[in-house]
Design an enzyme around this catalytic site. Structure first.
Site, PDB file in Angstrom:
ATOM      1  N   ARG A  18       0.698  -1.102  -0.030  1.00 40.09           N
ATOM      2  CA  ARG A  18      -0.050  -0.022   0.086  1.00 40.09           C
ATOM      3  C   ARG A  18       0.835   1.193  -0.100  1.00 40.09           C
ATOM      4  O   ARG A  18       0.383   2.390  -0.238  1.00 40.09           O
ATOM      5  CB  ARG A  18      -0.895  -0.124   1.170  1.00 40.09           C
ATOM      6  CG  ARG A  18      -2.462  -0.912   0.921  1.00 40.09           C
ATOM      7  CD  ARG A  18      -3.023  -1.029   2.085  1.00 40.09           C
ATOM      8  NE  ARG A  18      -2.456  -2.025   3.122  1.00 40.09           N
ATOM      9  CZ  ARG A  18      -2.891  -2.202   4.335  1.00 40.09           C
ATOM     10  NH1 ARG A  18      -3.865  -1.225   4.896  1.00 40.09           N
ATOM     11  NH2 ARG A  18      -2.285  -3.229   5.015  1.00 40.09           N
ATOM     12  N   LYS A 336      28.638  24.813   2.627  1.00 39.99           N
ATOM     13  CA  LYS A 336      28.515  23.457   2.459  1.00 39.99           C
ATOM     14  C   LYS A 336      30.112  22.960   2.716  1.00 39.99           C
ATOM     15  O   LYS A 336      30.926  23.613   2.372  1.00 39.99           O
ATOM     16  CB  LYS A 336      28.415  23.022   1.128  1.00 39.99           C
ATOM     17  CG  LYS A 336      28.274  21.564   0.730  1.00 39.99           C
ATOM     18  CD  LYS A 336      28.872  21.221  -0.368  1.00 39.99           C
ATOM     19  CE  LYS A 336      30.462  21.286  -0.469  1.00 39.99           C
ATOM     20  NZ  LYS A 336      31.426  20.621  -1.615  1.00 39.99           N
TER      21      LYS A 336
HETATM   22  C1  UD1 Z   1      -0.955  -7.190  11.499  1.00 45.95           C
HETATM   23  C2  UD1 Z   1      -1.841  -8.157  12.486  1.00 45.95           C
HETATM   24  C3  UD1 Z   1      -3.118  -7.410  13.171  1.00 45.95           C
HETATM   25  C4  UD1 Z   1      -2.613  -6.294  13.760  1.00 45.95           C
HETATM   26  C5  UD1 Z   1      -1.790  -5.324  12.699  1.00 45.95           C
HETATM   27  C6  UD1 Z   1      -1.279  -4.174  13.706  1.00 45.95           C
HETATM   28  C7  UD1 Z   1      -1.462 -10.641  11.702  1.00 45.95           C
HETATM   29  C8  UD1 Z   1      -1.871 -11.680  10.942  1.00 45.95           C
HETATM   30  N1  UD1 Z   1      -2.016  -9.497  11.850  1.00 45.95           N
HETATM   31  O1  UD1 Z   1      -1.854  -7.045  10.464  1.00 45.95           O
HETATM   32  O2  UD1 Z   1      -3.771  -8.302  13.867  1.00 45.95           O
HETATM   33  O3  UD1 Z   1      -3.685  -5.269  14.107  1.00 45.95           O
HETATM   34  O4  UD1 Z   1      -0.636  -6.085  12.364  1.00 45.95           O
HETATM   35  O5  UD1 Z   1      -0.539  -3.373  12.868  1.00 45.95           O
HETATM   36  O6  UD1 Z   1      -0.374 -10.475  12.438  1.00 45.95           O
HETATM   37  N2  UD1 Z   1       5.646  -9.058   7.905  1.00 45.95           N
HETATM   38  C9  UD1 Z   1       6.680 -10.095   7.413  1.00 45.95           C
HETATM   39  N3  UD1 Z   1       6.456 -11.131   6.735  1.00 45.95           N
HETATM   40  C10 UD1 Z   1       5.384 -11.634   6.110  1.00 45.95           C
HETATM   41  C11 UD1 Z   1       4.131 -10.611   6.650  1.00 45.95           C
HETATM   42  C12 UD1 Z   1       4.323  -9.523   7.435  1.00 45.95           C
HETATM   43  O7  UD1 Z   1       7.771  -9.663   7.811  1.00 45.95           O
HETATM   44  O8  UD1 Z   1       5.428 -12.720   5.462  1.00 45.95           O
HETATM   45  C13 UD1 Z   1       5.813  -7.952   8.702  1.00 45.95           C
HETATM   46  C14 UD1 Z   1       5.595  -6.761   7.853  1.00 45.95           C
HETATM   47  O9  UD1 Z   1       6.804  -6.236   7.297  1.00 45.95           O
HETATM   48  C15 UD1 Z   1       5.159  -5.773   8.980  1.00 45.95           C
HETATM   49  C16 UD1 Z   1       4.550  -6.697   9.943  1.00 45.95           C
HETATM   50  O10 UD1 Z   1       4.886  -8.118   9.737  1.00 45.95           O
HETATM   51  O11 UD1 Z   1       5.987  -5.298   9.640  1.00 45.95           O
HETATM   52  C17 UD1 Z   1       2.864  -6.928   9.884  1.00 45.95           C
HETATM   53  O12 UD1 Z   1       2.553  -7.082   8.619  1.00 45.95           O
HETATM   54  P1  UD1 Z   1       1.502  -6.547   7.762  1.00 45.95           P
HETATM   55  O13 UD1 Z   1       1.063  -7.188   6.660  1.00 45.95           O
HETATM   56  O14 UD1 Z   1       1.550  -5.138   7.669  1.00 45.95           O
HETATM   57  O15 UD1 Z   1      -0.100  -6.955   8.799  1.00 45.95           O
HETATM   58  P2  UD1 Z   1      -1.390  -6.160   9.177  1.00 45.95           P
HETATM   59  O16 UD1 Z   1      -2.265  -6.791   7.960  1.00 45.95           O
HETATM   60  O17 UD1 Z   1      -1.232  -4.639   9.258  1.00 45.95           O
END
Ligand code: UD1
Ligand code: CA
Length: 453
Positions: A18, A336
């Protein structure tokens, strides 16, 4: 129960779709530093045993930004549970608690993490402590489903939630403290039968409950738990960080005439009795001494400003600018990689690059150090007490000795000796009455042309 050792796992492998960006999400800057570095600074005060950052395969920049911390690569992005599993090898010989943080939740306060550790060490001894919050708009956050005693029973993702569950306002921040001895066992059992087809870390709660383990919620506040998923949320986070940095500056003795218009970097440092006028932007690496004044509309990065110096209005200090005690940098002046020594003045419309301006020297309006020939950069050295007349071009490499004077409008290509005068203006010519004769002739020409038409 006493507090256990803690290892932190920061999840940062997500694509950040996003954000619509070529840059990994956690590398987007907040107050001048990548988001991920904010999380790392917060961890410093927690004295974690070790820190593992989970990144994707194609995220070289992240590894550099988080060095010397350990990197674990999640080869396929299959969800947050899968991401924590990627840290398994890095935590092989570790038997304490695991604190899971998200790289995209950068504003969390160290006290909040501390209260989660306290909850884990409490008499109830929960195996999983989840940090919850009640945002104004719960939107896409996972919902925390609690039992009658306030115990956490499970977490349901917004996409998988029923209408009743969506009405729950207690949300998952993503931050958890988990009993490390049991964590990997539960992670292995998490499946991906859900709306996103991902392995959700949030499922760990239901699994722990199924094993008769307790799970608890600690509540934090929205301002520190905002998750950054879009540029809009990044701007909201930036505003929150700036509010904190402005408050911190004022608390340490800085006057901000209009705080909302001053933008700091996370690492901006100041002495006391600093005055900052409206509309000033600080980039990384700025240190201001006591009694410094920064006047309106100045842009300052990588600069050291000694006590009592004055900068602006409309000044630009770039990396490597060192402004000495009581020195003055005035309007429309760019500096600079240069040292402006004690009491020197560069008051108007000048470019000073790769130079030393000696103590007490005066640089006239419109002075330019010509430091670049299109291929290489060269230094300019101005001695103490020298006087450079207005509109002088100093063609580097060049030196002007102590106490020397350069006449206005000069182009200085050779060194000037101490206490000498150098003037390179063309000799003046004056033709008496020429202008009057010229006007007469031209007026006559014009009149004769009009008649012919
Ligand atoms: C996640 C939570 C949600 C919470 C929200 C808070 C889960 C399933 N959901 O959702 O309950 O309310 O965060 O912000 O955990 N990431 C990885 N590898 C992956 C997927 C994600 O490293 O395969 C990392 C992302 O870089 C990020 C974090 O995990 O820093 C959260 O992932 P994101 O996809 O943003 O989760 P949300 O849908 O926001
Ligand atoms: Ca997120």
């Amino acid at each position: 129960m006493t507090k256990r050792k803690t290892a932190a796992v920061i999840l940062a492998a997500g694509l950040g779709t996003r954000m619509e960006s070529a840059l990994p999400k956690v590398m987007h800057p907040l107050a001048g530093r990548p988001m991920i570095n904010h999380v790392l600074s917060t961890l410093e005060s927690l004295a974690a045993e070790r820190v593992v950052v989970v990144v994707g395969e194609d995220m070289k920049g992240v590894a550099e930004a988080v060095a010397p911390h350990t990197i674990a690569v999640q080869h396929r992005r299959l969800g947050t549970a899968h991401a924590v599993l990627a840290a398994r090898e890095a935590l092989r010989d570790f038997d304490g608690d695991v604190l899971v943080l998200y790289g995209d939740t950068p504003l969390i306060a160290p006290e909040t993490l501390e209260s989660m550790r306290d909850a884990r060490a409490s008499a109830a001894e929960p195996d999983v402590v989840v940090l919850g919050f009640r945002p104004g708009d719960p939107g896409q956050y996972g919902r925390l489903i609690t039992g009658p005693e306030g115990d956490l029973e499970r977490i349901v993702e917004a996409k998988d939630a029923s209408r009743d569950e969506l009405n729950v306002d207690l949300c998952n921040s993503g931050v958890m403290v988990i009993n490390g001895a049991r964590m990997f066992g539960w992670l292995e059992r998490i499946g991906n039968d859900n709306a996103k087809g991902e392995y959700y870390l949030t499922d760990i709660v239901a699994l722990a409950r199924g094993d008769d383990c307790r799970c608890a919620v600690v509540e934090g506040n929205e301002d520190e738990l905002l998750g950054v998923n879009s540029r809009g949320e990044l701007a909201v986070a930036e505003a929150l960080v700036q509010t904190r940095l402005r408050a911190r500056a004022m608390a340490s003795g800085v006057t901000l005439v209009d705080p909302a218009t001053v933008y700091f970097c996370d690492d901006t440092r100041f002495g006391r009795d600093v005055l900052i006028e409206p509309h000033v932007v600080f980039g990384p690496g700025v240190a201001l001494g006591d009694n410094v004044t920064i006047r309106a509309f100045s842009h300052i990065e990588g600069a050291k400003i000694a006590p009592g110096a004055g900068v602006g209005p409309f000044a630009r200090l770039r990396p490597g600018a060192e402004i000495g005690e009581g020195a003055r940098i005035g309007n429309f002046v760019e500096v600079k990689k240069s040292t402006v020594e004690e009491g020197a003045k560069v008051n108007h419309l000048a470019y000073i690059g790769d130079a030393r301006i000696g103590a007490g020297a005066n640089i006239g309006a419109g002075t330019i150090t010509c430091n670049y020939d299109g291929f290489f950069k060269f230094p300019t050295d101005i001695g103490k007490g020298a006087f450079i007349g207005s509109n002088t071009a100093l063609v580097a490499p060049v030196k002007v000795g102590d106490g020397a004077v350069v006449g206005a409008g000069s182009v200085v290509t050779k060194d000037v000796a101490a206490d000498a005068l150098a003037v390179t203006r063309a000799p003046r010519t004056e033709a008496e009455g020429w202008a009057a004769r010229f006007r007469e002739r031209k007026a006559a020409e014009k009149a004769s042309k009009k008649k012919k038409v």
